[in-house]
Design an enzyme around this catalytic site. Sequence first.
Site, PDB file in Angstrom:
ATOM      1  N   GLU A   1     -76.621 103.376  30.331  1.00 14.23           N
ATOM      2  CA  GLU A   1     -77.204 104.063  31.493  1.00 14.23           C
ATOM      3  C   GLU A   1     -77.724 103.090  32.553  1.00 14.23           C
ATOM      4  O   GLU A   1     -78.920 103.033  32.842  1.00 14.23           O
ATOM      5  CB  GLU A   1     -78.313 105.009  31.033  1.00 14.23           C
ATOM      6  CG  GLU A   1     -77.766 106.156  30.211  1.00 14.23           C
ATOM      7  CD  GLU A   1     -78.759 107.272  29.970  1.00 14.23           C
ATOM      8  OE1 GLU A   1     -79.962 107.024  30.073  1.00 14.23           O
ATOM      9  OE2 GLU A   1     -78.323 108.392  29.669  1.00 14.23           O
TER      10      GLU A   1
ATOM     11  N   CYS B   1     -84.449  94.748  40.362  1.00 16.02           N
ATOM     12  CA  CYS B   1     -85.300  93.648  39.901  1.00 16.02           C
ATOM     13  C   CYS B   1     -85.679  92.766  41.098  1.00 16.02           C
ATOM     14  O   CYS B   1     -84.866  92.547  41.997  1.00 16.02           O
ATOM     15  CB  CYS B   1     -84.540  92.842  38.863  1.00 16.02           C
ATOM     16  SG  CYS B   1     -85.415  91.372  38.333  1.00 16.02           S
TER      17      CYS B   1
ATOM     18  N   CYS C   1     -83.051  87.396  41.731  1.00 12.90           N
ATOM     19  CA  CYS C   1     -82.597  88.565  42.494  1.00 12.90           C
ATOM     20  C   CYS C   1     -82.994  88.450  43.965  1.00 12.90           C
ATOM     21  O   CYS C   1     -82.274  88.920  44.841  1.00 12.90           O
ATOM     22  CB  CYS C   1     -83.136  89.838  41.857  1.00 12.90           C
ATOM     23  SG  CYS C   1     -82.383  90.121  40.225  1.00 12.90           S
TER      24      CYS C   1
ATOM     25  N   GLU D   1     -72.902 111.188  25.670  1.00 15.07           N
ATOM     26  CA  GLU D   1     -74.066 111.823  25.058  1.00 15.07           C
ATOM     27  C   GLU D   1     -74.061 113.275  25.517  1.00 15.07           C
ATOM     28  O   GLU D   1     -74.270 113.555  26.698  1.00 15.07           O
ATOM     29  CB  GLU D   1     -75.363 111.130  25.487  1.00 15.07           C
ATOM     30  CG  GLU D   1     -75.440 109.687  25.018  1.00 15.07           C
ATOM     31  CD  GLU D   1     -76.745 108.987  25.407  1.00 15.07           C
ATOM     32  OE1 GLU D   1     -77.733 109.667  25.729  1.00 15.07           O
ATOM     33  OE2 GLU D   1     -76.751 107.746  25.383  1.00 15.07           O
TER      34      GLU D   1
ATOM     35  N   TRP E   1     -89.274 111.352  26.930  1.00 16.32           N
ATOM     36  CA  TRP E   1     -89.920 110.958  28.188  1.00 16.32           C
ATOM     37  C   TRP E   1     -90.944 112.014  28.573  1.00 16.32           C
ATOM     38  O   TRP E   1     -91.794 111.787  29.413  1.00 16.32           O
ATOM     39  CB  TRP E   1     -88.867 110.792  29.286  1.00 16.32           C
ATOM     40  CG  TRP E   1     -87.674 110.053  28.786  1.00 16.32           C
ATOM     41  CD1 TRP E   1     -86.416 110.567  28.645  1.00 16.32           C
ATOM     42  CD2 TRP E   1     -87.616 108.701  28.309  1.00 16.32           C
ATOM     43  NE1 TRP E   1     -85.587 109.605  28.125  1.00 16.32           N
ATOM     44  CE2 TRP E   1     -86.295 108.446  27.908  1.00 16.32           C
ATOM     45  CE3 TRP E   1     -88.547 107.683  28.194  1.00 16.32           C
ATOM     46  CZ2 TRP E   1     -85.888 107.223  27.394  1.00 16.32           C
ATOM     47  CZ3 TRP E   1     -88.141 106.460  27.675  1.00 16.32           C
ATOM     48  CH2 TRP E   1     -86.823 106.244  27.283  1.00 16.32           C
TER      49      TRP E   1
HETATM   50  C1  GAL Z   1     -80.259 108.946  27.171  1.00 15.21           C
HETATM   51  C2  GAL Z   1     -80.147 107.568  26.555  1.00 15.21           C
HETATM   52  C3  GAL Z   1     -80.220 107.652  25.062  1.00 15.21           C
HETATM   53  C4  GAL Z   1     -81.400 108.483  24.665  1.00 15.21           C
HETATM   54  C5  GAL Z   1     -81.252 109.852  25.257  1.00 15.21           C
HETATM   55  C6  GAL Z   1     -82.388 110.776  24.849  1.00 15.21           C
HETATM   56  O1  GAL Z   1     -80.611 108.872  28.505  1.00 15.21           O
HETATM   57  O2  GAL Z   1     -78.934 106.956  26.898  1.00 15.21           O
HETATM   58  O3  GAL Z   1     -80.310 106.371  24.512  1.00 15.21           O
HETATM   59  O4  GAL Z   1     -82.557 107.875  25.107  1.00 15.21           O
HETATM   60  O5  GAL Z   1     -81.263 109.732  26.649  1.00 15.21           O
HETATM   61  O6  GAL Z   1     -82.255 112.023  25.458  1.00 15.21           O
HETATM   62 ZN    ZN Z   2     -83.838  89.745  38.481  1.00 25.13          ZN
END
Ligand code: GAL
Ligand code: ZN
Length: 655
Positions: A143, A149, A154, A302, A311
């Site tokens: 992702e 950065c 950079c 995914e 998150w």
């Molecule tokens: C994606 C990520 C995965 C995992 C997933 C959880 O954005 O690539 O590694 O974190 O979300 O939903």
């Molecule tokens: Zn950098």
Amino acid sequence: MIQIGMDYYPEQWDPSLWEEDAARMAALGVKVVRIAEFAWSRMEPREGEFHFEWLDEAIRVLAGHGMRVILGTPTNCPPLWMYQHYPETLQQDRTGQRVFPGIRGHRCMMSPKFRFYARRVVGEMARRYAGRPEIFAWQIDNELESNHCTCPTCRAGFRDFLRQKYHTLDRLNDAWGNVVWSGEYSGWEQIQPPLGPDYETDWMNPAWLQDYERYAAAGTADYVRAQCGWIRQEDPEARITTNSCFPAHLPDFYQEFAPLDVAAYDNYPVGALPRDPEALYSNGFALDFVRSFKQKNFWVLEQLAGPTGCWAPMNPAMEPGMLEGYALQAVAHGADLLSFFRWRTAATGAEMFCHGLLDHDNQPNRRYWELEQLIRRLERYPRLDETALHSEVALLYAPDQEFAFQNKRQSPGFAYWTQLRLLHEGCMNLGVNVDVLPETASLEGYRVALVPTWLMAREELVHRLEDFARRGGTVLLTNRSGVKDEHNNCLLGQPLPGPFRALAGCRVTEYDPIGAERTQQLRSASGQTYAIHTWCDLLEPEGAEVWAAYAGRYYAGTAAITRHRFGGGQCYYVGTVGEKALYRDLLACLFREAGVDMVPGLPPGVELTCRSGPGGRYRFLFNNTMDRQTVHLEGTELELAPLEVRVQTEKGEWQ
Ligand code: GAL
Ligand code: ZN
């Protein structure tokens, strides 16, 4: 055959579980397993000390059950020894601080030291597994975002990028209009990336921000190109991709995917659908957008298999039908491979409540049986991967427009993405396939080109659109087109829509940035009334006819949407942003004129797409709502449960 995959992290589980996991996946019908993407500390626990025996063993176990692997390069997560010994491999954030390596993705992808170690570990992997039949494909990193950065490397890179582009400081000062607020550079070393907390960018020079975004996106593309090279050096036949998502710092996906073989996406549609049909979420745009990266079928690396919760706190349980519905929706928009995230929910680490297919109890559950049902269903269409979406409607997207909108906000709530989505959903609602296209793509074979908010107009595109219309095509432009030049400065001395004026056959005499919260009315020439918001261009036709006029305020009666005959074709100009019904009706009218096949009367939230080719012709009808829906199609009445997908093959029957 549509490939079914599973995301699996062998390093996170006791090896005693691998055999049973593999046997169960294979029994379910899984054909590819995506592994290794975060496991650098197990591949190289100490600098220069490589251990791949565990990975060999995991691949052997999976292959023993007839499954192949998508091998992830582990570069998203360097081991802590690297940061300890070489702190310069850590990113610096907007405030100039080194980030704290407590999560993942901390590496500066431009750091030469990081590149040295990344190249070495990727090279080791590629050498070891090159040409092995168990390897289905490679995934680079995870992702990727645009490189924001701000470390010394950079910063220096940004200056080099500008030096190459402008050669002299005079040219740079001039191009950016740095005279404003005494921003003129007298030495290259004064040039910095835009530092400081994000909100301050509102006070920064949009031309500076624009070139910075271009630099940041080019950095990510460079990193992908480099990794591709490291793999191909050892394994020239390797099939390589990377999994994309839509982060805050969007990369330029067209550049990023250019060296890759196939586009890939992490597909996490919302777990709880809004009730309000006006706010109804459609993931179709995201999927069509990903298909545009390489303008061919793509993979999902995914795919939602359980309620997420990392998150943010946990999402509600997935509704029955959601796992299958969203997976088939991806196929309906061009996915040829679906790898589900993830086999079993992690017991440790930050994502312990980001649910995979199996919960911690490791028992088959409702989602598991739903996936099994989906796999059996797809097995009935063994040649589905030999089909693709064909479209007569192009929706143009450019990263540069995206950056320009972010770098200088227009009215409150006005977003480029929303404009694209509104037009896209209008098409979906009429059962019309849409190809999202980069600015440079050929319009050959299309009947309609939708060009929303083309803020920065390049002459080349203006001419191509004029040509397209002259030869019979229909163009739709919207408000805030032709406002800026390529530096993200305003064009001077010509009425809007600037270079598009001749094509649009109208000019903007005044505009009213009313914001997304304020609603006004619009009346079409046919007498329909629509709610509008966000923006009002007051139009004066110059050869165009009026399709709709404002119905209130001091500009009641003034043209808001126009239609201009141009050569053998025409151009619509939409000076405002409206409710969804406006796009549905406007597009229906335009498609009728342009001879685009459509299915008017689909209930809101119901999508119809079609894949065809040597493998047959398949239509997908998806009810992306939480209500039952009745659809009338070619004399058949179809009842769809919430989130249900029906598939029609050439035989005509809806399954
Ligand atoms: C994606 C990520 C995965 C995992 C997933 C959880 O954005 O690539 O590694 O974190 O979300 O939903
Ligand atoms: Zn950098």
